[in-house]
Design a protein around this motif. Structure first.
Motif, short mmCIF file in Angstrom:
data_model
loop_
_atom_site.label_atom_id
_atom_site.label_comp_id
_atom_site.label_asym_id
_atom_site.label_seq_id
_atom_site.Cartn_x
_atom_site.Cartn_y
_atom_site.Cartn_z
N ARG A 122 66.63 30.95 61.43
CA ARG A 122 67.12 31.34 62.75
C ARG A 122 65.99 31.65 63.72
O ARG A 122 66.23 32.03 64.87
N GLY A 123 64.75 31.48 63.26
CA GLY A 123 63.61 31.72 64.12
C GLY A 123 63.53 33.15 64.61
O GLY A 123 63.04 33.40 65.73
N ARG A 124 63.94 34.10 63.80
CA ARG A 124 63.99 35.50 64.22
C ARG A 124 62.65 36.21 64.07
O ARG A 124 62.34 37.12 64.84
N TYR A 125 61.88 35.82 63.04
CA TYR A 125 60.73 36.63 62.67
C TYR A 125 59.37 35.97 62.88
O TYR A 125 58.35 36.63 62.71
N SER A 126 59.34 34.70 63.23
CA SER A 126 58.05 34.03 63.26
C SER A 126 58.00 32.91 64.28
O SER A 126 59.03 32.36 64.69
N LEU A 127 56.77 32.59 64.66
CA LEU A 127 56.46 31.40 65.45
C LEU A 127 55.23 30.76 64.81
O LEU A 127 54.36 31.47 64.28
N PRO A 128 55.13 29.44 64.84
CA PRO A 128 54.07 28.76 64.08
C PRO A 128 52.69 28.91 64.72
O PRO A 128 52.56 28.98 65.93
N TYR A 129 51.70 28.93 63.86
CA TYR A 129 50.30 29.12 64.27
C TYR A 129 49.51 27.81 64.11
O TYR A 129 48.93 27.30 65.08
N GLN A 130 49.45 27.30 62.87
CA GLN A 130 48.80 26.03 62.57
C GLN A 130 49.55 25.42 61.38
O GLN A 130 50.31 26.11 60.69
N TRP A 131 49.35 24.13 61.15
CA TRP A 131 49.94 23.54 59.95
C TRP A 131 48.94 22.57 59.34
O TRP A 131 47.98 22.15 59.98
N GLY A 132 49.18 22.22 58.08
CA GLY A 132 48.24 21.33 57.42
C GLY A 132 48.65 21.05 56.00
O GLY A 132 49.83 21.16 55.64
N THR A 133 47.67 20.71 55.18
CA THR A 133 47.94 20.39 53.79
C THR A 133 46.77 20.88 52.93
O THR A 133 45.85 21.55 53.43
N VAL A 134 46.82 20.55 51.65
CA VAL A 134 45.81 20.97 50.69
C VAL A 134 45.30 19.74 49.95
O VAL A 134 46.08 18.83 49.62
N GLY A 135 43.99 19.68 49.73
CA GLY A 135 43.42 18.56 49.00
C GLY A 135 42.10 18.93 48.36
O GLY A 135 41.83 20.11 48.11
N ILE A 136 41.27 17.93 48.12
CA ILE A 136 40.00 18.13 47.43
C ILE A 136 38.85 17.78 48.36
O ILE A 136 38.78 16.67 48.90
N MET A 137 37.95 18.72 48.54
CA MET A 137 36.70 18.49 49.25
C MET A 137 35.61 18.27 48.21
O MET A 137 35.55 18.99 47.20
N TYR A 138 34.75 17.28 48.45
CA TYR A 138 33.73 16.99 47.44
C TYR A 138 32.46 16.43 48.09
O TYR A 138 32.47 16.03 49.26
N ARG A 139 31.38 16.41 47.32
CA ARG A 139 30.09 15.93 47.79
C ARG A 139 29.87 14.50 47.30
O ARG A 139 29.66 14.25 46.11
N ARG A 140 29.86 13.53 48.22
CA ARG A 140 29.62 12.14 47.84
C ARG A 140 28.18 11.95 47.36
O ARG A 140 27.92 11.08 46.51
N ASP A 141 27.26 12.75 47.91
CA ASP A 141 25.86 12.60 47.51
C ASP A 141 25.59 13.14 46.11
O ASP A 141 24.54 12.86 45.53
N LYS A 142 26.52 13.90 45.56
CA LYS A 142 26.33 14.48 44.22
C LYS A 142 27.14 13.74 43.15
O LYS A 142 26.66 13.56 42.03
N ILE A 143 28.36 13.32 43.50
CA ILE A 143 29.22 12.73 42.47
C ILE A 143 29.81 11.38 42.89
O ILE A 143 30.66 10.83 42.19
N GLY A 144 29.36 10.84 44.03
CA GLY A 144 29.91 9.58 44.49
C GLY A 144 31.32 9.76 45.03
O GLY A 144 31.76 10.88 45.27
N ARG A 145 32.02 8.67 45.21
CA ARG A 145 33.41 8.76 45.67
C ARG A 145 34.32 9.03 44.49
O ARG A 145 34.19 8.39 43.44
N ILE A 146 35.26 9.95 44.67
CA ILE A 146 36.17 10.27 43.59
C ILE A 146 37.51 9.56 43.79
O ILE A 146 37.88 9.19 44.90
#
Length: 352
Positions: A122-146
């Motif tokens: 019912r939109g009583r208690y909140s209003l949105p701030y940001q949205w997104g997702t979750v994934g994997i961050m990695y170093r290509r210079d250390k382990i190449g492409r995963i």
């Protein structure tokens, strides 16, 4: 005695007024994730309103909820920015104050998909701030492409380098559940136990560096202390701007789509200031500045044309429909969280 009493009353009234000008009425106390707002936005709000903003930061949803539930946080803060799935639980516990929407005219800028969302129907208690997702961050210079898979962390034979697990119960369980082919909102005891075992084995891997919040995990990859980390997409993109050798992937098994929400605690010391702060953040230009800083997607429809074009066209920020189809919002699972997830998480954290 009457004269003395009157003078005492006047002095007390004057003293209270002075406190209000520099205390509750002159300050907005904000509780949010670390590195989650442009400091320049805060300074501009202070300059335009005369209100001082006092920020406190947390690193996990569990920390935030515990603070509000057990440590008097509902009386300490005016605005709490929290994960979507926490909104309903906090509201049902009487810890959130219904928003006075007439004090937030900029709410009309919110995109349709975030109006009356599942976590606050019912939109009583909140209003949105940001949205997104979750994934994997990695170093290509250390382990190449995963390979874009949660196996990079959960399959011992495919772990390529030192890694960090995300220190958030529901978000990390979501990754493990998706890897095993289940819903992120599973209430099947066997599936939750299996996910917990998967996380525990990952934690016990000799290359595991432990748990960290999204921003902290990002920093470990940037500093090369870790080669991989489970992070939020915006944290990863800010990290990549610091370390171009880093990359970010959303695993093919799927992930979560989340929205963080702006809420006002039930006993907020300055609710008027809280409403002004929320309304300010929903201004189109301010909303664009916010997303340009955080590198997360904006729920503010009027802000979108003002956001950096590179981010607007970046699938890591605004995933294509094909990826969105494999993502789920975390739902409030009610008693199942306390019965299944909390004990499993405690057990995982307690293992050496």
């Amino acid at each position: 005695m009457r004269g003395f009493a009157l003078m005492t009353l006047v002095a007390a009234w004057f003293s209270a007024g002075c406190r209000d000008s520099t205390g509750a009425a002159g300050q907005v106390n904000v509780y949010l994730w670390s590195e989650y707002i442009d400091p320049a936005i805060v300074k501009d709000f202070e300059r335009e309103t005369g209100l001082r903003v006092r920020r406190s930061e947390y690193e996990s949803t569990q920390d935030m909820m515990a603070k509000l539930q057990q440590a008097g946080g509902a009386e300490l803060y005016d605005v709490v920015i929290m994960a979507d799935h926490a909104v309903r639980e906090m509201a049902q516990a009487g810890l959130l104050r219904p928003l006075e929407l007439d004090k937030i005219p900029n709410r009309v800028n919110v995109a349709e998909r975030f109006v009356n969302p599942p976590y606050d129907p019912r939109g009583r208690y909140s209003l949105p701030y940001q949205w997104g997702t979750v994934g994997i961050m990695y170093r290509r210079d250390k382990i190449g492409r995963i390979e874009p898979s949660w196996a990079a962390l959960f399959d011992p034979a495919r772990v390529a380098g030192p890694f960090v697990l995300l220190d958030d119960m529901r978000d990390l369980f979501a990754a493990a559940l998706k890897f095993e082919g289940h819903s992120v909102n599973s209430t099947d005891p066997g599936q939750v136990r299996s996910a917990a075992e998967l996380i525990a084995r990952a934690k016990a891997h000799p290359k595991c560096l432990g748990f960290a919040g999204g921003a902290e995990g990002k920093n470990k990859v940037v500093s090369q202390d870790a080669a991989l980390a489970i992070v939020y997409n915006g944290d990863a993109l800010r990290g990549i701007s610091e370390a171009p050798e880093a990359a970010f992937v959303i695993p093919r098994e799927g992930s979560i789509i989340w929205a963080d929400a702006m809420t006002i605690p039930a006993k907020a010391p300055n609710p008027d200031g809280a409403h002004r702060f929320i309304n300010y953040l929903l201004d189109a230009r301010v909303g664009a500045r916010l997303s340009n800083f955080t590198r997360f997607a904006s729920p503010n429809a009027k802000a979108l044309p003002l956001i950096n074009e590179a981010d607007r066209n970046n699938p890591a920020v605004y995933p294509p429909q094909e990826q969105l189809g494999r993502m789920e919002f975390l739902e409030d699972l009610g008693e199942a969280v306390r019965r299944l997830y909390d004990p499993a998480w405690t057990s995982v954290k307690a293992r050496s």
